[in-house]
Enzyme design. Structure first.
Site, PDB file in Angstrom:
ATOM      1  N   SER A   8       0.823  -1.208   0.000  1.00 14.40           N
ATOM      2  CA  SER A   8       0.000   0.000   0.000  1.00 14.40           C
ATOM      3  C   SER A   8       0.858   1.261   0.000  1.00 14.40           C
ATOM      4  O   SER A   8       1.610   1.511   0.940  1.00 14.40           O
ATOM      5  CB  SER A   8      -0.910   0.009   1.229  1.00 14.40           C
ATOM      6  N   HIS A  33      -1.005  -1.183  -4.406  1.00 13.43           N
ATOM      7  CA  HIS A  33      -2.318  -0.800  -3.870  1.00 13.43           C
ATOM      8  C   HIS A  33      -2.334   0.704  -3.617  1.00 13.43           C
ATOM      9  O   HIS A  33      -1.455   1.236  -2.926  1.00 13.43           O
ATOM     10  CB  HIS A  33      -2.550  -1.563  -2.554  1.00 13.43           C
ATOM     11  N   ASP A  35      -4.613   3.760  -2.158  1.00  6.60           N
ATOM     12  CA  ASP A  35      -5.780   4.118  -1.348  1.00  6.60           C
ATOM     13  C   ASP A  35      -6.156   5.579  -1.584  1.00  6.60           C
ATOM     14  O   ASP A  35      -5.416   6.479  -1.185  1.00  6.60           O
ATOM     15  CB  ASP A  35      -5.468   3.942   0.144  1.00  6.60           C
ATOM     16  N   MET A  37      -8.654   8.529  -0.629  1.00 12.47           N
ATOM     17  CA  MET A  37      -9.594   8.903   0.443  1.00 12.47           C
ATOM     18  C   MET A  37     -10.055  10.340   0.235  1.00 12.47           C
ATOM     19  O   MET A  37      -9.269  11.187  -0.181  1.00 12.47           O
ATOM     20  CB  MET A  37      -8.907   8.806   1.811  1.00 12.47           C
ATOM     21  N   HIS A  66      -7.994   1.520  -4.849  1.00 15.82           N
ATOM     22  CA  HIS A  66      -9.030   1.328  -3.829  1.00 15.82           C
ATOM     23  C   HIS A  66      -9.621   2.687  -3.453  1.00 15.82           C
ATOM     24  O   HIS A  66      -8.965   3.514  -2.822  1.00 15.82           O
ATOM     25  CB  HIS A  66      -8.371   0.652  -2.603  1.00 15.82           C
ATOM     26  N   MET A  68     -11.845   4.882  -1.306  1.00 17.86           N
ATOM     27  CA  MET A  68     -12.582   5.050  -0.046  1.00 17.86           C
ATOM     28  C   MET A  68     -13.237   6.424  -0.118  1.00 17.86           C
ATOM     29  O   MET A  68     -12.900   7.356   0.619  1.00 17.86           O
ATOM     30  CB  MET A  68     -11.625   4.995   1.150  1.00 17.86           C
ATOM     31  N   MET A 137     -11.899  -5.192   4.773  1.00 17.04           N
ATOM     32  CA  MET A 137     -11.107  -4.287   5.605  1.00 17.04           C
ATOM     33  C   MET A 137     -10.915  -4.942   6.969  1.00 17.04           C
ATOM     34  O   MET A 137     -11.894  -5.292   7.635  1.00 17.04           O
ATOM     35  CB  MET A 137     -11.807  -2.939   5.783  1.00 17.04           C
ATOM     36  N   ASP A 175      -6.983  -5.930   3.739  1.00 16.83           N
ATOM     37  CA  ASP A 175      -6.266  -4.667   3.908  1.00 16.83           C
ATOM     38  C   ASP A 175      -6.377  -4.210   5.358  1.00 16.83           C
ATOM     39  O   ASP A 175      -7.478  -3.990   5.857  1.00 16.83           O
ATOM     40  CB  ASP A 175      -6.882  -3.615   2.969  1.00 16.83           C
ATOM     41  N   GLY A 176      -5.228  -4.071   6.021  1.00 11.73           N
ATOM     42  CA  GLY A 176      -5.190  -3.526   7.377  1.00 11.73           C
ATOM     43  C   GLY A 176      -4.538  -4.455   8.371  1.00 11.73           C
ATOM     44  O   GLY A 176      -4.989  -5.589   8.554  1.00 11.73           O
TER      45      GLY A 176
END
Length: 216
Positions: A8, A33, A35, A37, A66, A68, A137, A175-176
């Site tokens: 990520s 990946h 992210d 946001m 991804h 969000m 998640m 993820d996480g």
């Protein structure tokens, strides 16, 4: 089959982004990946298209994007233009999920759907055969470096059962909080793809961290 590893970028050193992407290119990472946001759907803002476009020019690995964000369907064409391999939208952010999945496929990308920790796997029963991947998640979305939510292991097993029962070809991505202790348990439960941020980019030897996850 080796576990797919998608580091990520959120955990990378943004002052040295070019070097970080070059490290990913050299490494055994399968995907990168990204992210995105918006500060509305999640309580944080990450990066937008100027960064995505710059990374897309340098990165030799498939891009796993991804979102969000609210209204991710507005960015399907822009994401396809980047050359993204996978566009991932949140179940909770899409009022018309089936239509959004169709539009992502029509734009020649693979389509993935993400579930937040409190969203049960059963909501995917009517869409599981239409998606290429489901992302669970394992932390609450919006911030890096959070601790792993244990219930995720059970959700992976439930999702694997649903995929098998319906004859879906969907991959399971997590993820996480993915690190040396949680990763083997996730793979054993049925995960195919591991997203790792801090565990890779915060590691003294990030390429070795990637290699160790792929070997699971």
């Amino acid at each position: 089959m080796a576990t797919i590893v998608s580091p990520s970028l959120l955990a990378a050193d943004f002052l040295h982004l070019e070097q970080e992407v070059e490290m990913i290119n050299r490494s055994e990472a399968d995907w990168l990946h990204l992210d995105v946001m918006d500060g509305v759907f999640v309580p944080n803002i990450s990066f937008g298209f100027p960064v995505l476009e710059a990374v897309a020019k340098k990165c030799k690995k498939p891009l796993d994007v991804h979102y969000m964000i609210m209204h991710p369907e507005q960015y399907i064409q822009q994401t396809a233009k980047l050359g993204a391999m996978m566009m991932n939208v949140h179940y909770e952010a899409c009022t018309h999920l089936h239509r959004t999945i169709q539009e992502i496929h029509q734009a020649d990308m693979k389509a993935a759907v993400t579930l937040n920790p409190a969203t049960p796997v059963c909501v995917l029963e009517d869409i599981i055969c239409d998606v290429d991947m489901v992302l669970l998640m394992s932390v609450n979305p919006g911030f890096g470096g959070q601790s792993f939510i244990e219930n995720t292991i059970k959700k992976v097993r439930q999702l694997r059962q649903l995929i098998t029962e319906r004859g879906s070809k969907a991959l399971i991505e997590i993820d996480g909080g993915v690190q040396q202790e949680t990763a083997p348990r996730l793979v054993e439960a049925g995960a195919d793809v591991l997203v790792a941020g801090s565990y890779v980019f915060g590691n003294k030897n990030p390429e070795e961290a990637i290699r160790s996850l792929r070997a699971l």
